[in-house]
Design an enzyme around this catalytic site. Structure first.
Site, short mmCIF file in Angstrom:
data_model
loop_
_atom_site.label_atom_id
_atom_site.label_comp_id
_atom_site.label_asym_id
_atom_site.label_seq_id
_atom_site.Cartn_x
_atom_site.Cartn_y
_atom_site.Cartn_z
N GLY A 141 0.86 -1.15 -0.05
CA GLY A 141 0.16 0.05 0.04
C GLY A 141 0.84 1.16 -0.09
CB CYS A 142 0.30 4.68 -1.14
SG CYS A 142 -1.40 4.91 -1.16
#
Length: 276
Positions: A115-116
């Site tokens: 994920g970011c």
């Protein structure tokens, strides 16, 4: 800490540039700040790589370790060695076994997550670490704050020649600036400052003073400060909404847009004396 000498790295270089303005184009030499990858290693394991100004790296390593909760006290850092590598700099730390075990467990929990944003965070509770409320009785007048900001600017030596670095400074309760640290990253500058204060005095009273920063007051800046028990933050620029909410919850005085004759108080202004 290691008895070996700390290597010196170049923090700025001269480059050829073209200066364009209404009068035309001219060639000149300019000074630009260096930025290098700095790997922070604990007991032989790389934990993070940060882009940073290659100066005061022992302060940076200790400050980062404290503000990120890897270490709880200066005494838990047994050794720190700065090593020049092919593509950057390694900061090799030896820390207490119990702290390293906790760090490894944290790393294990992050393994496989993608994920970011904040690495490994899957919930809001994981992403937003909330420090305990700060116990802080220090007070400053507005005039003291304005004078301190001006004094800090005079000690930003790398900024003066490059125009590319942030600074963080410690304002003592008596109104004087005791330490200034600079870096291309605002978080790094704050970590360097906190590390420098802890190096000088492992029992430093972080509640008895204020942090001055030449950047916006992001959530991370408030979080790092509150983690150390700092209850007074003075910023040149604006805070974010999340930073304000955290400052309110953590009992941190938060000032922004500080200039020579004014400022905006966002949280816990009771520690600011109104007479100037």
């Amino acid at each position: 800490m290691s008895d070996m000498g700390i290597p010196e790295f170049t923090t700025s270089i001269d480059v050829d540039v073209e200066r364009w303005n209404d009068a035309g184009v001219s060639s000149r030499r300019d000074v630009v700040a260096e930025e290098v990858p700095v790997a922070l290693e604990y007991n032989g394991i790389s934990h993070a790589v940060m882009m940073a100004t290659p100066a005061d790296l022992e302060d940076f390593a200790l400050g980062f370790s404290l503000t990120e909760g890897i270490l709880q006290d200066r005494s838990e850092l047994f050794d720190c060695e700065i090593v020049e590598a092919t593509d950057g700099i390694q900061v090799q730390m030896q820390i207490a076994t119990e702290r390293f075990v906790a760090l490894k467990e944290k790393r294990r929990n992050l393994t496989g997550r993608t994920g970011c944003g904040l690495c490994g965070a899957e919930t809001l509770q994981q992403a937003v670490r909330k420090p305990a409320a700060v116990v802080c009785d220090v007070r400053f007048s507005a005039s003291t704050i304005y004078a301190a900001m001006a004094a800090m600017q005079k000690q930003q030596h790398l900024q003066q020649v490059t125009g590319a670095t942030h600074a963080a400074a410690w304002l003592q309760a008596d109104g004087t600036i005791s330490v200034v640290r600079e870096d291309v990253g605002r978080h790094n500058a704050l970590d360097k400052l906190i590390g420098a204060l802890a190096q000088r005095n492992p029992k430093h009273d972080f509640a008895n003073g204020a942090v001055l920063i030449t950047s916006r007051a992001s959530y991370e800046m408030v979080q790092k400060s509150a983690t150390m028990g700092i209850g007074f933050i003075v910023a040149v620029s604006a805070p974010t909404a999340l930073a304000i909410r955290l400052a309110e919850q953590a009992n941190v005085t938060l000032l922004g847009f500080v200039r020579q004759t004014g400022h905006v108080a966002y949280a816990h202004s009771q520690r600011l004396e109104r007479a100037i």
